[in-house]
Scaffold this motif. Structure first.
Motif, PDB file in Angstrom:
ATOM      1  N   PRO A  83       9.980 -18.350  19.022  1.00 27.87           N
ATOM      2  CA  PRO A  83       9.734 -16.922  18.747  1.00 27.87           C
ATOM      3  C   PRO A  83      10.838 -16.353  17.870  1.00 27.87           C
ATOM      4  N   CYS A  84      10.433 -15.643  16.839  1.00 22.07           N
ATOM      5  CA  CYS A  84      11.397 -15.091  15.887  1.00 22.07           C
ATOM      6  C   CYS A  84      10.994 -13.677  15.489  1.00 22.07           C
ATOM      7  N   GLU A  85      11.990 -12.977  14.983  1.00 20.86           N
ATOM      8  CA  GLU A  85      11.769 -11.667  14.376  1.00 20.86           C
ATOM      9  C   GLU A  85      12.094 -11.816  12.901  1.00 20.86           C
ATOM     10  N   VAL A  86      11.178 -11.415  12.027  1.00 21.69           N
ATOM     11  CA  VAL A  86      11.398 -11.570  10.595  1.00 21.69           C
ATOM     12  C   VAL A  86      11.293 -10.214   9.914  1.00 21.69           C
ATOM     13  N   SER A  87      12.298  -9.920   9.086  1.00 20.86           N
ATOM     14  CA  SER A  87      12.270  -8.700   8.276  1.00 20.86           C
ATOM     15  C   SER A  87      11.767  -9.076   6.894  1.00 20.86           C
ATOM     16  N   LEU A  88      10.671  -8.460   6.487  1.00 19.79           N
ATOM     17  CA  LEU A  88       9.962  -8.812   5.257  1.00 19.79           C
ATOM     18  C   LEU A  88      10.114  -7.735   4.203  1.00 19.79           C
ATOM     19  N   ALA A  89      10.150  -8.176   2.949  1.00 20.05           N
ATOM     20  CA  ALA A  89      10.123  -7.233   1.824  1.00 20.05           C
ATOM     21  C   ALA A  89       9.344  -7.883   0.686  1.00 20.05           C
ATOM     22  N   ALA A  92       0.822  -1.207   0.000  1.00 20.49           N
ATOM     23  CA  ALA A  92       0.000   0.000   0.000  1.00 20.49           C
ATOM     24  C   ALA A  92       0.855   1.256   0.000  1.00 20.49           C
ATOM     25  N   ASN A  93       2.061   1.172   0.555  1.00 15.93           N
ATOM     26  CA  ASN A  93       2.942   2.336   0.613  1.00 15.93           C
ATOM     27  C   ASN A  93       3.752   2.528  -0.659  1.00 15.93           C
ATOM     28  N   GLY A  94       3.495   1.688  -1.666  1.00 11.38           N
ATOM     29  CA  GLY A  94       4.196   1.874  -2.918  1.00 11.38           C
ATOM     30  C   GLY A  94       5.470   1.072  -3.029  1.00 11.38           C
ATOM     31  N   GLY A  95       5.797   0.282  -2.038  1.00 15.67           N
ATOM     32  CA  GLY A  95       6.964  -0.584  -2.106  1.00 15.67           C
ATOM     33  C   GLY A  95       8.256   0.156  -1.846  1.00 15.67           C
ATOM     34  N   GLY A  96       9.353  -0.591  -2.024  1.00 17.47           N
ATOM     35  CA  GLY A  96      10.668   0.013  -1.837  1.00 17.47           C
ATOM     36  C   GLY A  96      11.122   0.054  -0.399  1.00 17.47           C
ATOM     37  N   THR A  97      10.347  -0.533   0.553  1.00 14.55           N
ATOM     38  CA  THR A  97      10.721  -0.548   1.966  1.00 14.55           C
ATOM     39  C   THR A  97      10.548  -1.948   2.511  1.00 14.55           C
ATOM     40  N   HIS A  98      10.962  -2.146   3.754  1.00 16.59           N
ATOM     41  CA  HIS A  98      10.789  -3.436   4.430  1.00 16.59           C
ATOM     42  C   HIS A  98      10.210  -3.187   5.810  1.00 16.59           C
ATOM     43  N   GLU A  99       9.710  -4.228   6.433  1.00 16.62           N
ATOM     44  CA  GLU A  99       9.123  -4.114   7.766  1.00 16.62           C
ATOM     45  C   GLU A  99       9.502  -5.335   8.590  1.00 16.62           C
ATOM     46  N   THR A 100       9.719  -5.112   9.866  1.00 15.36           N
ATOM     47  CA  THR A 100      10.097  -6.202  10.774  1.00 15.36           C
ATOM     48  C   THR A 100       8.957  -6.470  11.742  1.00 15.36           C
ATOM     49  N   GLY A 102       5.566 -12.158  -4.745  1.00 19.25           N
ATOM     50  CA  GLY A 102       5.941 -12.931  -3.566  1.00 19.25           C
ATOM     51  C   GLY A 102       6.620 -12.052  -2.520  1.00 19.25           C
ATOM     52  N   SER A 103       7.334 -12.686  -1.645  1.00 22.88           N
ATOM     53  CA  SER A 103       8.014 -11.934  -0.591  1.00 22.88           C
ATOM     54  C   SER A 103       9.291 -12.662  -0.187  1.00 22.88           C
ATOM     55  N   VAL A 104      10.171 -11.914   0.416  1.00 31.02           N
ATOM     56  CA  VAL A 104      11.415 -12.461   0.933  1.00 31.02           C
ATOM     57  C   VAL A 104      11.505 -12.111   2.408  1.00 31.02           C
ATOM     58  N   GLY A 105      12.075 -13.018   3.209  1.00 30.58           N
ATOM     59  CA  GLY A 105      12.185 -12.771   4.643  1.00 30.58           C
ATOM     60  C   GLY A 105      13.521 -13.228   5.202  1.00 30.58           C
ATOM     61  N   VAL A 106      14.012 -12.489   6.163  1.00 32.89           N
ATOM     62  CA  VAL A 106      15.225 -12.846   6.895  1.00 32.89           C
ATOM     63  C   VAL A 106      14.832 -13.004   8.360  1.00 32.89           C
ATOM     64  N   ILE A 107      15.218 -14.127   8.965  1.00 34.98           N
ATOM     65  CA  ILE A 107      14.701 -14.503  10.280  1.00 34.98           C
ATOM     66  C   ILE A 107      15.797 -14.441  11.335  1.00 34.98           C
ATOM     67  N   ARG A 108      15.421 -14.003  12.510  1.00 31.01           N
ATOM     68  CA  ARG A 108      16.312 -14.049  13.677  1.00 31.01           C
ATOM     69  C   ARG A 108      15.563 -14.705  14.833  1.00 31.01           C
TER      70      ARG A 108
END
Length: 605
Positions: free
Chosen positions: A223-229, A201-209, A240-246
């Motif tokens: 329990p994990c924290e995932v950064s999504l884009a 909705a924000n037009g892309g180009g950012t990520h959110e955790t 689709g989407s990509v995620g990095v997990i901690r």
């Protein structure tokens, strides 16, 4: 090869590239020049933050040659930075801090990126463009050290790395095509979907955790924290989407411990404080507000000298604190220091506190103190009461072994003489001895009653208590005047007993031999700087000689009635039980005895 260090991380990436020719640049304009002049196979940029200067390097490369692969290296990366790398469409991401062999990992990432980018680099369109993009993500995912995955638009796994498979416990399985629902909870899936929708909705180009729970093959919840884009095609459509997990298991445990400690910190009835080496209050709990009478926020950040000047703490407390620190610094022990101090609370009452102080140090350097202040007023009172009770036990033993035995032996001896000689006159001595024992027993009972400490006080009328006491004392022709109808905070029964003993003392010792007139007794208020602070009991009798006043309240100061001399000792016990004070003075007219009781809470009508 070009190494672009726009983040100024000040380490030489060229030493990790197995002897490849490397030209290091530090500005975007230099990147453009070197790409045009040398036609490198790969560009390596360094970055420390998701929105750092490295993005300008990537944009510069894209502007000169959109097909040239870019590798992002982080000195100390995070899943947010990894997600930003995906969003920036870099070919590979290397977190140096997470690698046992960062040089080897970097070399492998560069080799993979160059291999991906070799060939004629045809323009991407349709399914070919999508395949190229997936190949690009495959290189990035496989070279990343953190758990990483790529989903298609339906939420199925397209790519994942070994770290991801290990995290969910499926190292030996092929998970491509599996729905993400297999690896997470419904609530977590909804959280991740909502994050992707916000990004789109924000037009892309950012990520959110966001925080989610992974489900492992052993059915464990992690329990994990995932950064999504989000992933888009060349037309900007969502693919689709990509995620990095901690894994944040340890962090959650620390947060729970912190929350537990915070609850303890705020709910304990003691004052807890931390002071730095300069005497500045770093933190304290809400209990401190009750003790010192100001908000906790007004305590934090202020020095003890400032609080002393503002009359928040007293000189005695500061001096004892500094003395304790000095003693601890001079000692070789890690044990806390301890001292007691009396503070006046906001309601004007004196309270006794036990303070424990421990030094804080780093590498042997003094960094301040932590301490606990515990209100021991009631404990001190109980200890004092126990001491008084022990004294009474000793008095009981003395009375039983001596005072009571003497008249008993007199009575027994006289009774034997009466039997032997038939002389009834000896029975008169027996009767006197019995009277004496009765008096002693009465005194013992009075003493025993003092073993009960004052537990509950209330506001009572001073004049009514005084007159009730006067009615139960054999006062003869003596007169009483009560000059106040104020109320005082006291145990009414004990206060009446105090008046009874004071009145009895005045009547028994106060007859004026010179005038043969009966004694007059007066009760009135005392004031300190115009503020009521207590009351007095005064008579116009002969008074008490100055050299007898120091022993007046001691046990055994015999009265004229042949008793044990407990009357004024009982008065002193009652005064002490209320935390009051008593002194003996001359009467107002210069004659008579005057007992002044101060430290009393008085309210005038």
């Amino acid at each position: 090869m070009v190494v672009a260090d726009l983040a100024d991380t000040a380490f030489d990436l060229g030493t990790h590239l197995n002897g490849d020719a490397v030209e290091r640049v530090v500005t975007a304009s230099a990147i453009r020049r070197v790409i045009v002049d040398t036609e490198p196979d790969c560009v390596v940029v360094t970055g420390e933050a998701p929105d750092g200067a490295w993005r300008r390097g990537v944009d510069t490369v894209r502007a000169v040659d959109s097909t040239l692969p870019v590798v992002l290296v982080a000195p100390d990366g995070s899943e947010r930075l990894a997600a930003a790398a995906v969003e920036a469409d870099v070919a590979a991401y290397v977190n140096r801090a997470a690698e046992s062999d960062p040089g080897g990992r970097l070399a492998a990432a560069v080799e993979a990126a160059v291999g991906q980018g070799s060939g004629d680099r045809p323009a991407r369109s349709g399914s070919a463009a999508e395949d190229t993009r997936i190949d690009h993500y495959r290189t990035l995912v496989e070279t990343a050290g953190d758990p990483m995955y790529v989903l298609d638009a339906d939420g199925n796994l397209r790519l994942y790395n070994d770290a991801m498979a290990e995290r969910v416990g499926y190292e030996d399985a092929d998970l491509v095509g599996e729905s993400v629902e297999r690896f997470t909870t419904a609530d977590s899936l909804a959280t991740a979907d909502a994050a992707i929708e916000r990004l789109l909705a924000n037009g892309g180009g950012t990520h959110e955790t966001v925080e989610i729970d992974l489900l492992t093959a052993a059915d464990e919840r992690v329990p994990c924290e995932v950064s999504l884009a989000p992933v888009r095609d060349d037309d900007g459509a969502f693919t689709g989407s990509v995620g990095v997990i901690r894994d944040i298991t340890d962090r959650r445990a620390r947060e729970r411990e912190l929350e537990r400690d915070k609850r303890i910190f705020e709910t304990v009835p003691d004052v807890i404080f931390a002071v730095d080496a300069d005497g500045i209050v770093e933190t304290t709990n809400e209990r401190a507000s009750d003790v010192f009478g100001i908000d906790r926020a007004d305590l934090i950040g202020r020095s003890y000298t400032d609080l002393l000047d503002a009359d928040v703490v007293g000189r005695e407390a500061v001096d004892r604190y500094l003395e304790t620190i000095a003693r601890l610094l001079d000692s070789d022990t890690d044990a806390p220091g301890r001292f007691e101090v009396t503070l006046t609370t906001p309601d004007g009452r004196d309270r006794t506190y036990e303070v424990h102080v421990t030094l804080r140090s780093i590498d042997g350097e003094f960094r301040g103190t932590v301490g606990v202040m515990r209100d021991i007023t009631e404990r001190t009172r109980r200890e004092a009461e126990l001491e008084r009770q022990n004294e009474r036990l000793e008095r009981f033993a003395s009375v039983v072994s001596h005072d009571l035995r003497n008249p008993l032996e007199v009575a027994r001896g006289r009774l034997e003489l009466a039997r032997e000689r038939g002389d009834d006159r000896h029975l008169e001595h027996v009767d006197s001895a019995i009277d004496r024992m009765e008096t002693i027993v009465d005194d013992l009972l009075a003493l025993a009653r003092q073993g009960t400490a004052v537990q509950d006080t209330q506001l009572v009328r001073l004049d009514r208590i005084a007159r009730s006491a006067w009615e139960v004392v054999d006062t003869g022709e003596a007169t009483l005047t009560v000059a106040s109808d104020c109320t005082v905070r006291a145990d009414g029964s004990r206060l009446q007993q105090l008046f009874e003993n004071c009145f009895r003392n005045s009547v028994e010792h106060g007859d004026n031999d010179a005038t043969s007139s009966p004694v007059s007794v007066r009760v009135g208020l005392l004031a300190d700087d115009g503020r009521p602070d207590g009351f007095y009991v005064e008579d116009d009798g002969p008074g008490i000689p100055a050299d007898q006043r120091d022993q007046l309240f001691e046990y055994g100061t015999a009265g004229s009635d042949g008793g044990m001399g407990l009357g004024l000792a009982i008065v002193k016990d009652i005064v002490d039980a209320h935390d009051w004070r008593i002194r003996v003075a001359d009467g107002t007219a210069g004659t008579g005895a005057r007992f002044e009781i101060t430290g009393v809470t008085v309210r005038e009508q």
